[in-house]
Design an enzyme around this catalytic site. Sequence first.
Site, PDB file in Angstrom:
ATOM      1  N   ASP A 211       1.229  -0.723  -0.220  1.00  0.00           N
ATOM      2  CA  ASP A 211      -0.406   0.291  -0.479  1.00  0.00           C
ATOM      3  C   ASP A 211       1.082   1.141   0.231  1.00  0.00           C
ATOM      4  O   ASP A 211       1.893   0.894  -0.038  1.00  0.00           O
ATOM      5  CB  ASP A 211      -1.214  -0.094   1.257  1.00  0.00           C
ATOM      6  CG  ASP A 211      -0.466   0.365   2.971  1.00  0.00           C
ATOM      7  OD1 ASP A 211       0.993   0.754   2.786  1.00  0.00           O
ATOM      8  OD2 ASP A 211      -1.569   0.379   3.152  1.00  0.00           O
ATOM      9  N   HIS A 212      -0.343   2.276   0.162  1.00  0.00           N
ATOM     10  CA  HIS A 212       1.180   3.791  -0.196  1.00  0.00           C
ATOM     11  C   HIS A 212       1.924   3.631   1.325  1.00  0.00           C
ATOM     12  O   HIS A 212       2.632   4.683   1.259  1.00  0.00           O
ATOM     13  CB  HIS A 212      -0.295   5.298   0.317  1.00  0.00           C
ATOM     14  CG  HIS A 212      -0.605   5.292   1.517  1.00  0.00           C
ATOM     15  ND1 HIS A 212      -1.930   4.341   1.022  1.00  0.00           N
ATOM     16  CD2 HIS A 212      -1.250   5.559   2.653  1.00  0.00           C
ATOM     17  CE1 HIS A 212      -2.656   3.898   2.569  1.00  0.00           C
ATOM     18  NE2 HIS A 212      -1.780   5.164   2.854  1.00  0.00           N
TER      19      HIS A 212
ATOM     20  N   CYS B 122       2.796  -3.103   3.802  1.00  0.00           N
ATOM     21  CA  CYS B 122       1.621  -1.983   4.600  1.00  0.00           C
ATOM     22  C   CYS B 122       2.767  -1.715   5.737  1.00  0.00           C
ATOM     23  O   CYS B 122       3.739  -2.166   5.391  1.00  0.00           O
ATOM     24  CB  CYS B 122       0.461  -2.582   4.677  1.00  0.00           C
ATOM     25  SG  CYS B 122      -0.345  -3.212   6.481  1.00  0.00           S
ATOM     26  N   GLY B 123       1.799  -0.691   6.228  1.00  0.00           N
ATOM     27  CA  GLY B 123       2.237   0.230   7.240  1.00  0.00           C
ATOM     28  C   GLY B 123       3.147  -0.795   8.524  1.00  0.00           C
ATOM     29  O   GLY B 123       4.403  -0.778   8.533  1.00  0.00           O
ATOM     30  N   THR B 124       2.163  -2.016   8.688  1.00  0.00           N
ATOM     31  CA  THR B 124       3.101  -2.776  10.104  1.00  0.00           C
ATOM     32  C   THR B 124       3.057  -4.162   9.353  1.00  0.00           C
ATOM     33  O   THR B 124       3.596  -4.278   9.731  1.00  0.00           O
ATOM     34  CB  THR B 124       1.107  -2.773  10.790  1.00  0.00           C
ATOM     35  OG1 THR B 124       0.201  -2.980  10.485  1.00  0.00           O
ATOM     36  CG2 THR B 124       1.703  -0.767  11.301  1.00  0.00           C
ATOM     37  N   GLY B 125       2.464  -4.387   8.130  1.00  0.00           N
ATOM     38  CA  GLY B 125       2.522  -5.594   8.014  1.00  0.00           C
ATOM     39  C   GLY B 125       1.322  -6.765   8.476  1.00  0.00           C
ATOM     40  O   GLY B 125       1.053  -7.496   8.322  1.00  0.00           O
ATOM     41  N   ILE B 126       0.903  -5.760   9.598  1.00  0.00           N
ATOM     42  CA  ILE B 126      -0.558  -6.798   9.898  1.00  0.00           C
ATOM     43  C   ILE B 126      -2.110  -6.558   8.826  1.00  0.00           C
ATOM     44  O   ILE B 126      -2.286  -7.944   8.965  1.00  0.00           O
ATOM     45  CB  ILE B 126      -0.977  -5.791  10.819  1.00  0.00           C
ATOM     46  CG1 ILE B 126       0.097  -5.938  12.578  1.00  0.00           C
ATOM     47  CG2 ILE B 126      -1.877  -6.577  12.282  1.00  0.00           C
ATOM     48  CD1 ILE B 126       0.197  -4.706  13.557  1.00  0.00           C
ATOM     49  N   GLY B 127      -1.933  -5.579   8.803  1.00  0.00           N
ATOM     50  CA  GLY B 127      -2.833  -5.708   8.346  1.00  0.00           C
ATOM     51  C   GLY B 127      -3.814  -6.489   6.602  1.00  0.00           C
ATOM     52  O   GLY B 127      -4.085  -7.298   6.597  1.00  0.00           O
TER      53      GLY B 127
ATOM     54  N   HIS C  43       8.678 -24.475   8.556  1.00  0.00           N
ATOM     55  CA  HIS C  43       7.587 -25.434   9.391  1.00  0.00           C
ATOM     56  C   HIS C  43       6.272 -24.598   8.750  1.00  0.00           C
ATOM     57  O   HIS C  43       5.582 -25.569   8.817  1.00  0.00           O
ATOM     58  CB  HIS C  43       7.714 -24.579  10.522  1.00  0.00           C
ATOM     59  CG  HIS C  43       9.177 -25.667  11.612  1.00  0.00           C
ATOM     60  ND1 HIS C  43       9.320 -25.935  12.950  1.00  0.00           N
ATOM     61  CD2 HIS C  43      10.249 -26.184  11.574  1.00  0.00           C
ATOM     62  CE1 HIS C  43       9.956 -26.518  13.461  1.00  0.00           C
ATOM     63  NE2 HIS C  43      10.958 -26.127  12.371  1.00  0.00           N
TER      64      HIS C  43
ATOM     65  N   ARG D 207       7.141 -34.071   9.766  1.00  0.00           N
ATOM     66  CA  ARG D 207       5.439 -33.375  10.831  1.00  0.00           C
ATOM     67  C   ARG D 207       5.283 -32.335   9.971  1.00  0.00           C
ATOM     68  O   ARG D 207       3.742 -32.209  10.543  1.00  0.00           O
ATOM     69  CB  ARG D 207       6.075 -33.680  12.340  1.00  0.00           C
ATOM     70  CG  ARG D 207       6.989 -32.832  12.220  1.00  0.00           C
ATOM     71  CD  ARG D 207       7.683 -33.045  14.307  1.00  0.00           C
ATOM     72  NE  ARG D 207       8.458 -31.373  14.068  1.00  0.00           N
ATOM     73  CZ  ARG D 207       9.456 -31.740  13.905  1.00  0.00           C
ATOM     74  NH1 ARG D 207       9.530 -32.055  13.031  1.00  0.00           N
ATOM     75  NH2 ARG D 207       9.564 -30.264  14.495  1.00  0.00           N
ATOM     76  N   HIS D 208       5.290 -31.027   9.991  1.00  0.00           N
ATOM     77  CA  HIS D 208       5.219 -30.635   9.672  1.00  0.00           C
ATOM     78  C   HIS D 208       3.991 -30.402   7.872  1.00  0.00           C
ATOM     79  O   HIS D 208       3.309 -29.506   8.131  1.00  0.00           O
ATOM     80  CB  HIS D 208       5.954 -29.560   8.850  1.00  0.00           C
ATOM     81  CG  HIS D 208       6.774 -29.434   9.875  1.00  0.00           C
ATOM     82  ND1 HIS D 208       6.258 -28.721  11.659  1.00  0.00           N
ATOM     83  CD2 HIS D 208       8.784 -29.665   9.940  1.00  0.00           C
ATOM     84  CE1 HIS D 208       7.717 -28.920  11.965  1.00  0.00           C
ATOM     85  NE2 HIS D 208       8.646 -29.609  11.400  1.00  0.00           N
TER      86      HIS D 208
HETATM   87  C1  RB5 Z   1      -2.066   2.413   6.275  1.00  0.00           C
HETATM   88  O1  RB5 Z   1      -2.122   3.745   6.954  1.00  0.00           O
HETATM   89  C2  RB5 Z   1      -1.861   1.802   6.893  1.00  0.00           C
HETATM   90  O2  RB5 Z   1      -3.341   1.454   8.574  1.00  0.00           O
HETATM   91  C3  RB5 Z   1      -1.542   0.508   6.593  1.00  0.00           C
HETATM   92  O3  RB5 Z   1      -0.537   0.918   6.179  1.00  0.00           O
HETATM   93  C4  RB5 Z   1      -1.379  -0.500   7.725  1.00  0.00           C
HETATM   94  O4  RB5 Z   1      -0.779  -0.848   8.828  1.00  0.00           O
HETATM   95  C5  RB5 Z   1      -2.265  -1.446   8.086  1.00  0.00           C
HETATM   96  O5  RB5 Z   1      -2.521  -2.809   8.570  1.00  0.00           O
END
Ligand code: RB5
Length: 148
Positions: free
Chosen positions: A8-9, A65-70, A98, A132-133
């Site tokens: 993303d941006h 993305c910013g955190t990689g989480i979303g 694994h 096993r994996h």
């Molecule tokens: C974008 O502002 C931010 O929310 C996205 O890049 C990401 O961090 C979401 O998990």
Amino acid sequence: MKITIGSDHAATALKDEVKKVLAEFDAEIKDVGTFGTESVDYPDIAEKVCADVVSGESERGIVICGTGIGISIAANKINGIRCALCGDVYSAKMCRAHNNANVLAMGGRVIGSGLAGEIVRAWLTTEFAGERHERRINKITALEQKNS
Ligand code: RB5
């Protein structure tokens, strides 16, 4: 190996750095964007990258993305995707050995390009350990089928 990459941006700069690392490998790179800083929604990028992995057009995918989480949460909603969010080299190796992770996620606002490069190198050069994996991966696939 063909690899589809997208961000993303919040992570286009890291995406460009990661593409330089991918060029060290005998890899064909498909960049599905985004390009520039205009705001986009990370699930749309995850969908594009993962579509290539699920169809077999690409063997692996990288999402940032910013955190990689979303973007990792979104990727893991897609059947057949095993996306691992990595911020260290050990996790990058283990998610291949694994978990047979076919998509790597990173956070462009979390890690620098040096660490990201080491993570990508480890992730590309570590093979799935099988045995096993394999049984556990099959159980993940069964969970997908149960819940779709
Ligand atoms: C974008 O502002 C931010 O929310 C996205 O890049 C990401 O961090 C979401 O998990």
